[in-house]
Scaffold this motif. Structure first.
Motif, PDB file in Angstrom:
ATOM      1  N   LYS A  81       0.936  -0.829   0.280  1.00 44.39           N
ATOM      2  CA  LYS A  81       0.234   0.428  -0.057  1.00 44.39           C
ATOM      3  C   LYS A  81       1.062   1.247   0.082  1.00 44.39           C
ATOM      4  O   LYS A  81       1.005   2.052  -0.717  1.00 44.39           O
TER       5      LYS A  81
ATOM      6  N   THR B 167      -1.498   8.110   7.446  1.00 45.86           N
ATOM      7  CA  THR B 167      -0.834   8.299   9.224  1.00 45.86           C
ATOM      8  C   THR B 167       0.278   7.675   9.571  1.00 45.86           C
ATOM      9  O   THR B 167       0.734   8.165  10.307  1.00 45.86           O
TER      10      THR B 167
ATOM     11  N   ARG C  34       5.204   7.966  13.172  1.00 43.57           N
ATOM     12  CA  ARG C  34       6.776   7.545  13.014  1.00 43.57           C
ATOM     13  C   ARG C  34       7.311   8.517  12.737  1.00 43.57           C
ATOM     14  O   ARG C  34       8.633   8.663  13.752  1.00 43.57           O
TER      15      ARG C  34
ATOM     16  N   GLY D 204      -2.938   4.167   4.994  1.00 42.78           N
ATOM     17  CA  GLY D 204      -4.003   3.878   6.571  1.00 42.78           C
ATOM     18  C   GLY D 204      -4.694   4.737   7.021  1.00 42.78           C
ATOM     19  O   GLY D 204      -5.157   4.291   8.666  1.00 42.78           O
ATOM     20  N   PHE D 205      -5.375   5.096   6.196  1.00 38.90           N
ATOM     21  CA  PHE D 205      -6.445   5.471   7.178  1.00 38.90           C
ATOM     22  C   PHE D 205      -7.865   5.927   6.063  1.00 38.90           C
ATOM     23  O   PHE D 205      -7.862   6.467   4.940  1.00 38.90           O
TER      24      PHE D 205
ATOM     25  N   TRP E 243       1.263   1.735  18.877  1.00 38.00           N
ATOM     26  CA  TRP E 243       1.358   1.265  17.050  1.00 38.00           C
ATOM     27  C   TRP E 243       2.449   1.309  17.542  1.00 38.00           C
ATOM     28  O   TRP E 243       2.827  -0.527  16.657  1.00 38.00           O
TER      29      TRP E 243
ATOM     30  N   GLN F 188     -13.443   5.303  11.752  1.00 38.91           N
ATOM     31  CA  GLN F 188     -12.961   6.719  11.084  1.00 38.91           C
ATOM     32  C   GLN F 188     -13.715   6.961   9.647  1.00 38.91           C
ATOM     33  O   GLN F 188     -13.369   8.176   9.189  1.00 38.91           O
TER      34      GLN F 188
ATOM     35  N   ASP G 123       7.569  -2.112  14.629  1.00 38.37           N
ATOM     36  CA  ASP G 123       6.051  -2.413  15.231  1.00 38.37           C
ATOM     37  C   ASP G 123       6.236  -3.564  13.512  1.00 38.37           C
ATOM     38  O   ASP G 123       5.287  -4.775  13.214  1.00 38.37           O
TER      39      ASP G 123
ATOM     40  N   ARG H 185      11.415  -6.681   5.026  1.00 39.20           N
ATOM     41  CA  ARG H 185      11.375  -4.815   4.597  1.00 39.20           C
ATOM     42  C   ARG H 185      12.329  -4.106   6.079  1.00 39.20           C
ATOM     43  O   ARG H 185      12.257  -4.093   7.244  1.00 39.20           O
TER      44      ARG H 185
ATOM     45  N   LEU I  66      -4.233   0.069  17.730  1.00 40.79           N
ATOM     46  CA  LEU I  66      -4.677   1.394  17.020  1.00 40.79           C
ATOM     47  C   LEU I  66      -4.814   2.187  17.304  1.00 40.79           C
ATOM     48  O   LEU I  66      -5.113   2.584  18.796  1.00 40.79           O
TER      49      LEU I  66
HETATM   50  P1  ADP Z   1       0.631  -0.947   7.918  1.00 37.44           P
HETATM   51  O1  ADP Z   1       1.833  -1.510   7.747  1.00 37.44           O
HETATM   52  O2  ADP Z   1       0.585  -1.996   9.737  1.00 37.44           O
HETATM   53  O3  ADP Z   1      -0.588  -0.490   7.893  1.00 37.44           O
HETATM   54  P2  ADP Z   1       0.493   1.752   9.115  1.00 37.44           P
HETATM   55  O4  ADP Z   1       2.568   2.245   8.931  1.00 37.44           O
HETATM   56  O5  ADP Z   1      -0.198   2.606   8.069  1.00 37.44           O
HETATM   57  O6  ADP Z   1       0.774   0.831   9.069  1.00 37.44           O
HETATM   58  O7  ADP Z   1       0.157   2.090  10.025  1.00 37.44           O
HETATM   59  C1  ADP Z   1       1.763   1.864  11.502  1.00 37.44           C
HETATM   60  C2  ADP Z   1       0.455   2.471  12.987  1.00 37.44           C
HETATM   61  O8  ADP Z   1      -0.170   3.592  12.808  1.00 37.44           O
HETATM   62  C3  ADP Z   1      -0.246   0.855  13.129  1.00 37.44           C
HETATM   63  O9  ADP Z   1      -0.650   0.090  13.333  1.00 37.44           O
HETATM   64  C4  ADP Z   1      -1.491   2.059  14.228  1.00 37.44           C
HETATM   65  O10 ADP Z   1      -1.166   1.479  14.820  1.00 37.44           O
HETATM   66  C5  ADP Z   1      -1.068   3.142  13.552  1.00 37.44           C
HETATM   67  N1  ADP Z   1      -2.357   3.764  12.590  1.00 37.44           N
HETATM   68  C6  ADP Z   1      -2.085   3.779  11.723  1.00 37.44           C
HETATM   69  N2  ADP Z   1      -2.851   4.784  10.716  1.00 37.44           N
HETATM   70  C7  ADP Z   1      -4.111   4.459  11.974  1.00 37.44           C
HETATM   71  C8  ADP Z   1      -5.134   5.075  11.439  1.00 37.44           C
HETATM   72  N3  ADP Z   1      -6.720   5.239  10.820  1.00 37.44           N
HETATM   73  N4  ADP Z   1      -6.511   4.481  13.065  1.00 37.44           N
HETATM   74  C9  ADP Z   1      -5.932   4.608  13.782  1.00 37.44           C
HETATM   75  N5  ADP Z   1      -4.336   3.301  13.904  1.00 37.44           N
HETATM   76  C10 ADP Z   1      -2.937   4.064  13.360  1.00 37.44           C
END
Ligand code: ADP
Ligand code: ZN
Length: 210
Positions: A13, A31, A36, A86-87, A54, A93, A157, A123, A59
């Motif tokens: 993604k 997001t 990060r 990510g959102f 995270w 949401q 993570d 990764r 979440l």
């Molecule tokens: P992934 O590779 O798991 O899709 P992301 O880089 O998109 O990871 O997001 C990393 C972490 O940031 C998520 O596991 C979550 O804890 C937090 N996070 C990101 N976007 C959201 C969101 N829309 N709602 C809640 N937590 C979020």
């Protein structure tokens, strides 16, 4: 065009969102990258989000993320569109987003769990450019970013235990979100198990025919 990218962690993604936003010259709002970055900058909200949420694969609460996204997409650079990566991650949401703006297209990038786990083992990410490297995209010099030459890092993570938790949460939340967008008639699926270039072409095709 206002687009949402949905898909399990590790489906590519982020890679696709970044490259397509560059092609179309619209902002890529991730997001995960925002969180990060905030943690990296020692921002108090960023540290709290990492230590409580995270970093453990949980979440971040809906209201925190939604406020962040709301503010971000009101920025003038989002006028002619954006990609959200990510959102939304929960139905709440998705419903909040619906009140803030009208999304044109939702791209659901699918892959199987076995493929996802394999991808994670290799990764690495550049915290400076947010480029993700892995089996399908290896850096020219092992361990260093092709673009800015900084040292690549493993995401906090991205370890098997936290990943398991992230996948669990994804599958727990995804169905109502998919249904929500299906009912609006704006959801399309893309097979994320193909080569990066193929996935990109397929996404661009779906965006053009919209
Ligand atoms: P992934 O590779 O798991 O899709 P992301 O880089 O998109 O990871 O997001 C990393 C972490 O940031 C998520 O596991 C979550 O804890 C937090 N996070 C990101 N976007 C959201 C969101 N829309 N709602 C809640 N937590 C979020
Ligand atoms: Zn870099």
């Amino acid at each position: 065009m206002k687009v949402v990218f949905l898909g399990p962690p590790g489906t590519g993604k982020g890679t696709q969102a970044k490259s397509i936003s560059e092609i179309l010259n619209i902002p890529n709002i991730s997001t995960g990258n925002i969180f990060r970055q905030l943690a990296e900058e020692n921002n108090p909200l960023g540290i709290e989000a990492r230590d409580k949420y995270w970093g453990k694969g949980c979440l971040v609460p809906d209201n925190i993320v939604t406020d962040l996204v709301k503010e971000r997409i009101q920025n003038p650079d989002c006028k002619s569109g954006f990609i959200l990566d990510g959102f939304p991650r929960t139905l709440a949401q998705a419903k909040s987003l619906d009140k803030i703006t009208k999304i044109d297209l939702v791209i659901f990038i699918c892959s199987y769990e076995k493929e996802i786990i394999r991808r994670f083992e290799n990764r690495l990410q550049c915290n400076n450019c947010n480029i993700v490297y892995g089996l399908e995209k290896e850096p020219r010099k092992s361990g260093y970013c092709d673009e800015c030459h900084k040292k690549l890092v493993k995401r906090q993570d991205d370890n098997p235990e936290v990943l398991k938790q992230r996948l669990k949460i994804f599958y727990k939340n995804i169905n109502p979100i998919v249904k929500f967008y299906e009912e609006k008639g704006i959801l399309v699926e893309v097979n994320g198990e193909q080569e990066i270039e193929k996935v990109k072409e397929e996404i661009l095709g779906k965006m053009q025919s919209k």
